[in-house]
Design a protein around this motif. Structure first.
Motif, PDB file in Angstrom:
ATOM      1  N   PRO A 173      11.588  58.104  62.704  1.00 27.72           N
ATOM      2  CA  PRO A 173      12.849  57.967  62.272  1.00 27.72           C
ATOM      3  C   PRO A 173      13.426  56.531  61.988  1.00 27.72           C
ATOM      4  CG  PRO A 173      13.167  58.731  64.476  1.00 27.72           C
ATOM      5  CD  PRO A 173      11.631  58.770  64.080  1.00 27.72           C
ATOM      6  N   VAL A 174      13.965  56.342  61.005  1.00 27.18           N
ATOM      7  CA  VAL A 174      14.657  55.108  60.817  1.00 27.18           C
ATOM      8  C   VAL A 174      16.172  55.033  60.740  1.00 27.18           C
ATOM      9  CG1 VAL A 174      14.557  53.028  59.141  1.00 27.18           C
ATOM     10  CG2 VAL A 174      12.542  54.200  59.806  1.00 27.18           C
ATOM     11  N   CYS A 175      16.881  54.443  61.405  1.00 23.97           N
ATOM     12  CA  CYS A 175      18.234  54.243  61.144  1.00 23.97           C
ATOM     13  C   CYS A 175      18.594  53.149  60.437  1.00 23.97           C
ATOM     14  CB  CYS A 175      19.021  54.458  62.529  1.00 23.97           C
ATOM     15  SG  CYS A 175      20.902  54.383  62.390  1.00 23.97           S
ATOM     16  N   ALA A 176      19.175  53.406  59.065  1.00 19.68           N
ATOM     17  CA  ALA A 176      19.225  52.205  58.233  1.00 19.68           C
ATOM     18  C   ALA A 176      20.114  52.520  56.918  1.00 19.68           C
ATOM     19  CB  ALA A 176      17.718  51.941  57.608  1.00 19.68           C
ATOM     20  N   ASP A 177      20.693  51.501  56.335  1.00 18.25           N
ATOM     21  CA  ASP A 177      21.287  51.929  55.115  1.00 18.25           C
ATOM     22  C   ASP A 177      20.307  51.724  54.134  1.00 18.25           C
ATOM     23  OD1 ASP A 177      22.681  51.554  52.779  1.00 18.25           O
ATOM     24  OD2 ASP A 177      23.793  49.907  53.386  1.00 18.25           O
ATOM     25  N   TYR A 178      20.089  52.985  53.568  1.00 20.07           N
ATOM     26  CA  TYR A 178      18.655  52.869  52.695  1.00 20.07           C
ATOM     27  C   TYR A 178      19.042  52.537  51.659  1.00 20.07           C
ATOM     28  CZ  TYR A 178      21.145  57.251  51.009  1.00 20.07           C
ATOM     29  OH  TYR A 178      21.790  58.323  50.438  1.00 20.07           O
ATOM     30  N   GLY A 189      11.504  51.897  35.910  1.00 16.70           N
ATOM     31  CA  GLY A 189      10.259  51.630  36.160  1.00 16.70           C
ATOM     32  C   GLY A 189       9.218  52.921  36.520  1.00 16.70           C
ATOM     33  N   TRP A 190      10.051  54.131  36.447  1.00 16.12           N
ATOM     34  CA  TRP A 190       9.442  55.425  36.495  1.00 16.12           C
ATOM     35  C   TRP A 190       9.134  56.155  35.318  1.00 16.12           C
ATOM     36  CZ3 TRP A 190       8.371  56.566  41.729  1.00 16.12           C
ATOM     37  CH2 TRP A 190       9.233  55.737  42.707  1.00 16.12           C
ATOM     38  N   ALA A 191       8.145  57.110  35.514  1.00 17.44           N
ATOM     39  CA  ALA A 191       7.780  58.213  34.292  1.00 17.44           C
ATOM     40  C   ALA A 191       8.065  59.388  35.162  1.00 17.44           C
ATOM     41  CB  ALA A 191       6.466  57.966  33.950  1.00 17.44           C
ATOM     42  N   VAL A 192       9.031  60.455  34.747  1.00 15.25           N
ATOM     43  CA  VAL A 192       9.196  61.594  35.387  1.00 15.25           C
ATOM     44  C   VAL A 192       8.209  62.426  34.786  1.00 15.25           C
ATOM     45  CG1 VAL A 192      10.772  63.679  35.224  1.00 15.25           C
ATOM     46  CG2 VAL A 192      11.858  61.296  35.454  1.00 15.25           C
ATOM     47  N   GLU A 193       7.306  62.982  35.534  1.00 14.90           N
ATOM     48  CA  GLU A 193       6.010  63.910  35.209  1.00 14.90           C
ATOM     49  C   GLU A 193       6.491  65.335  35.188  1.00 14.90           C
ATOM     50  OE1 GLU A 193       2.741  62.519  37.728  1.00 14.90           O
ATOM     51  OE2 GLU A 193       2.589  60.743  36.458  1.00 14.90           O
ATOM     52  N   ARG A 194       7.090  65.699  36.238  1.00 15.58           N
ATOM     53  CA  ARG A 194       7.403  67.335  36.246  1.00 15.58           C
ATOM     54  C   ARG A 194       9.173  67.481  36.693  1.00 15.58           C
ATOM     55  NH1 ARG A 194       3.082  70.492  37.804  1.00 15.58           N
ATOM     56  NH2 ARG A 194       4.580  72.073  37.305  1.00 15.58           N
ATOM     57  N   VAL A 195       9.648  68.493  35.989  1.00 17.47           N
ATOM     58  CA  VAL A 195      10.970  68.895  36.390  1.00 17.47           C
ATOM     59  C   VAL A 195      11.083  70.503  36.469  1.00 17.47           C
ATOM     60  CG1 VAL A 195      13.202  69.114  35.572  1.00 17.47           C
ATOM     61  CG2 VAL A 195      11.893  67.124  34.834  1.00 17.47           C
ATOM     62  N   TRP A 196      11.831  70.755  37.986  1.00 18.40           N
ATOM     63  CA  TRP A 196      11.780  72.279  38.286  1.00 18.40           C
ATOM     64  C   TRP A 196      13.511  72.371  38.286  1.00 18.40           C
ATOM     65  CZ3 TRP A 196       8.531  68.867  40.810  1.00 18.40           C
ATOM     66  CH2 TRP A 196       7.133  68.925  40.629  1.00 18.40           C
ATOM     67  N   THR A 197      13.660  73.754  37.487  1.00 18.10           N
ATOM     68  CA  THR A 197      15.123  73.972  37.443  1.00 18.10           C
ATOM     69  C   THR A 197      15.385  75.492  37.945  1.00 18.10           C
ATOM     70  OG1 THR A 197      15.413  74.793  35.297  1.00 18.10           O
ATOM     71  CG2 THR A 197      15.619  72.522  35.678  1.00 18.10           C
ATOM     72  N   ASP A 198      16.613  75.573  38.119  1.00 20.79           N
ATOM     73  CA  ASP A 198      16.930  77.074  38.354  1.00 20.79           C
ATOM     74  C   ASP A 198      17.123  77.773  37.008  1.00 20.79           C
ATOM     75  OD1 ASP A 198      20.287  77.331  38.231  1.00 20.79           O
ATOM     76  OD2 ASP A 198      19.355  75.549  38.683  1.00 20.79           O
ATOM     77  N   ASP A 199      17.152  79.192  37.010  1.00 18.25           N
ATOM     78  CA  ASP A 199      17.231  79.872  35.960  1.00 18.25           C
ATOM     79  C   ASP A 199      18.607  79.570  35.069  1.00 18.25           C
ATOM     80  OD1 ASP A 199      14.790  81.159  36.210  1.00 18.25           O
ATOM     81  OD2 ASP A 199      16.007  83.077  36.952  1.00 18.25           O
ATOM     82  N   ASP A 200      19.746  79.142  35.713  1.00 16.12           N
ATOM     83  CA  ASP A 200      20.874  79.020  35.113  1.00 16.12           C
ATOM     84  C   ASP A 200      21.104  77.491  34.718  1.00 16.12           C
ATOM     85  OD1 ASP A 200      21.936  81.380  35.120  1.00 16.12           O
ATOM     86  OD2 ASP A 200      22.464  81.177  37.256  1.00 16.12           O
ATOM     87  N   ARG A 201      19.923  76.530  34.934  1.00 23.36           N
ATOM     88  CA  ARG A 201      19.932  75.376  34.955  1.00 23.36           C
ATOM     89  C   ARG A 201      21.303  74.638  35.297  1.00 23.36           C
ATOM     90  NH1 ARG A 201      15.847  73.829  31.053  1.00 23.36           N
ATOM     91  NH2 ARG A 201      16.848  71.784  30.421  1.00 23.36           N
ATOM     92  N   LEU A 202      21.409  74.736  36.732  1.00 23.63           N
ATOM     93  CA  LEU A 202      22.619  74.373  37.543  1.00 23.63           C
ATOM     94  C   LEU A 202      22.131  72.738  37.977  1.00 23.63           C
ATOM     95  CD1 LEU A 202      24.198  77.234  39.186  1.00 23.63           C
ATOM     96  CD2 LEU A 202      25.014  76.016  37.034  1.00 23.63           C
ATOM     97  N   ALA A 259      22.019  52.803  39.834  1.00 30.97           N
ATOM     98  CA  ALA A 259      21.089  53.725  40.156  1.00 30.97           C
ATOM     99  C   ALA A 259      19.704  53.091  39.749  1.00 30.97           C
ATOM    100  CB  ALA A 259      21.256  54.921  39.242  1.00 30.97           C
ATOM    101  N   ARG A 260      19.743  52.204  38.546  1.00 28.88           N
ATOM    102  CA  ARG A 260      18.647  51.612  38.045  1.00 28.88           C
ATOM    103  C   ARG A 260      17.926  50.625  39.068  1.00 28.88           C
ATOM    104  NH1 ARG A 260      21.126  52.542  32.998  1.00 28.88           N
ATOM    105  NH2 ARG A 260      22.456  50.659  33.261  1.00 28.88           N
ATOM    106  N   GLY A 261      19.005  49.919  39.648  1.00 25.15           N
ATOM    107  CA  GLY A 261      18.675  48.934  40.781  1.00 25.15           C
ATOM    108  C   GLY A 261      17.806  49.598  41.916  1.00 25.15           C
ATOM    109  N   PHE A 262      18.684  50.659  42.422  1.00 22.45           N
ATOM    110  CA  PHE A 262      18.188  51.473  43.574  1.00 22.45           C
ATOM    111  C   PHE A 262      16.750  52.105  43.346  1.00 22.45           C
ATOM    112  CE2 PHE A 262      18.339  55.529  45.665  1.00 22.45           C
ATOM    113  CZ  PHE A 262      18.215  55.272  47.160  1.00 22.45           C
ATOM    114  N   LEU A 263      16.689  52.796  42.191  1.00 18.81           N
ATOM    115  CA  LEU A 263      15.425  53.220  41.878  1.00 18.81           C
ATOM    116  C   LEU A 263      14.157  52.225  41.725  1.00 18.81           C
ATOM    117  CD1 LEU A 263      16.506  55.867  39.174  1.00 18.81           C
ATOM    118  CD2 LEU A 263      15.790  56.401  41.751  1.00 18.81           C
ATOM    119  N   ALA A 264      14.661  50.964  40.993  1.00 14.82           N
ATOM    120  CA  ALA A 264      13.495  50.009  41.216  1.00 14.82           C
ATOM    121  C   ALA A 264      13.099  49.573  42.683  1.00 14.82           C
ATOM    122  CB  ALA A 264      14.063  48.933  40.358  1.00 14.82           C
ATOM    123  N   ARG A 265      14.002  49.677  43.431  1.00 14.74           N
ATOM    124  CA  ARG A 265      13.652  49.294  44.797  1.00 14.74           C
ATOM    125  C   ARG A 265      12.747  50.267  45.488  1.00 14.74           C
ATOM    126  NH1 ARG A 265      18.556  47.547  45.791  1.00 14.74           N
ATOM    127  NH2 ARG A 265      19.264  49.291  46.792  1.00 14.74           N
TER     128      ARG A 265
END
Length: 326
Positions: A137-142, A301-314, A175-181
């Motif tokens: 475990p790590v206690c941090a501000d992620y 800097g990411w490529a989404v390769e797979r996506v899973w959803t529920d039947d109602d696409r919520l 979000a872009r900066g966070f995902l890049a980190r």
């Protein structure tokens, strides 16, 4: 820790108390006023959020769990063997167990959370349930940079698991900066498994954040309770009300604490004036289409390769790989 619980090597890298004071005062002095969403998650706030997840109106948690259960085999196949699974905002780690039950020879599990007590209890439960799994475990501000602990065994790749649509708490730019980190943290062979809430009927969204039981209101007001405790403030919780609205133009839920009267509050010796009806923004929760989130991830800097959803696409769960050297 209880005497019967495993002793875990906790890495505590929380920011100093002065950082919280500066962030709170900066937000309350700004126009309009705002506070960081991470303030929600002290021990009491984490318990209240767990209660929110059980509410009928709050579809997000049960829908995401159903997606994970339905597609767990495909997901763990994508993650592969000897993975170091890093969970940001681990909370109760319930959805993580769906993965841990099925992963092939995981190298370790790193739960990361800013609420130390909540983190330790959740990590202890995981360590007791999976005695052969290294739990670090790590206690941090992620949302800030921090180093990951290294398990003793072989790590084939590091994957960050970020469930619950918490990515929606960031503005798209943030979000872009966070995902890049995250991409830099996991390296070119790493991965990201992230829950993303989808755009839907506004009435359903409003109901999810304005439950009749008042749990979300208590969760929101707990921010003021925490500031009172940790910064010596004198907020009167009865003089603020919870409000959550859907901003269709921005595609986000906006959560506020609204001053019921003209009043003055003292925070660590600093006086803050409120007009009747003045709002403190405590959270944004952006909603995406699948295509919009993939485009956002690509910019980071990411490529989404797979996506899973529920039947109602919520709701949706995305798996992405870095597209360039961090």
């Amino acid at each position: 820790m209880s005497s019967s619980a495993p002793t875990l090597p906790l890495l505590d890298v929380r920011p100093p108390a002065d950082a919280l004071r500066d962030e709170v005062l900066s937000g309350l002095r700004d126009t309009p006023k705002h506070l960081p969403a991470k303030l929600f998650y002290d021990a009491r706030g984490s318990r209240l959020f767990d209660a929110i997840c059980e509410l009928d109106a709050y579809y997000l948690t049960r829908t995401e769990e159903a997606i994970m259960e339905a597609h767990a085999g495909e997901i763990v196949e994508v993650l592969g063997p000897h993975v170091l699974l890093v969970e940001y905002g681990s909370g109760s780690s319930r959805k993580t167990r769906i993965l841990l039950e099925r992963l092939e020879a995981p190298a370790g599990y790193v739960p990361v959370d800013i609420s130390r007590d909540h983190l330790v209890r959740a990590a202890e439960r995981i360590a007791s349930a999976y005695p052969d799994l290294p739990v670090l475990p790590v206690c941090a501000d992620y949302t800030a940079s921090f180093r990951l602990p290294e398990p003793d065994g072989h790590v084939r790749r590091t994957v960050v698991y970020y469930p619950g649509s918490t990515i929606g708490n960031f503005t798209p730019e943030a979000a872009r900066g966070f995902l890049a980190r995250i991409a830099r943290q996991v390296g070119p062979d790493g991965g990201l498994l992230v829950g993303v809430d989808l755009k839907k009927d506004a009435a359903r969204l409003r109901a999810a954040y304005n439950d009749a039981e008042g749990v979300t209101a208590a969760f929101n007001k707990n921010v003021l309770r925490r500031i009172n405790r940790e910064l010596g403030a004198d907020f009167d919780l009865d003089r603020f009300r919870h409000e959550a609205v859907y901003n269709a133009e921005e595609g986000r839920i906006e959560m506020y604490l609204v001053s019921e009267t003209d009043q003055e509050v003292v925070v660590d010796g600093v006086r803050i004036a409120f007009a009747a009806g003045e709002r403190i923004c405590t959270e944004y929760s952006y909603k995406y289409t699948i295509e919009d989130f993939a485009a956002l991830a690509a910019e980071a800097g990411w490529a989404v390769e797979r996506v899973w959803t529920d039947d109602d696409r919520l709701f949706s769960v995305h798996y992405a790989r870095p597209t360039r050297e961090p």
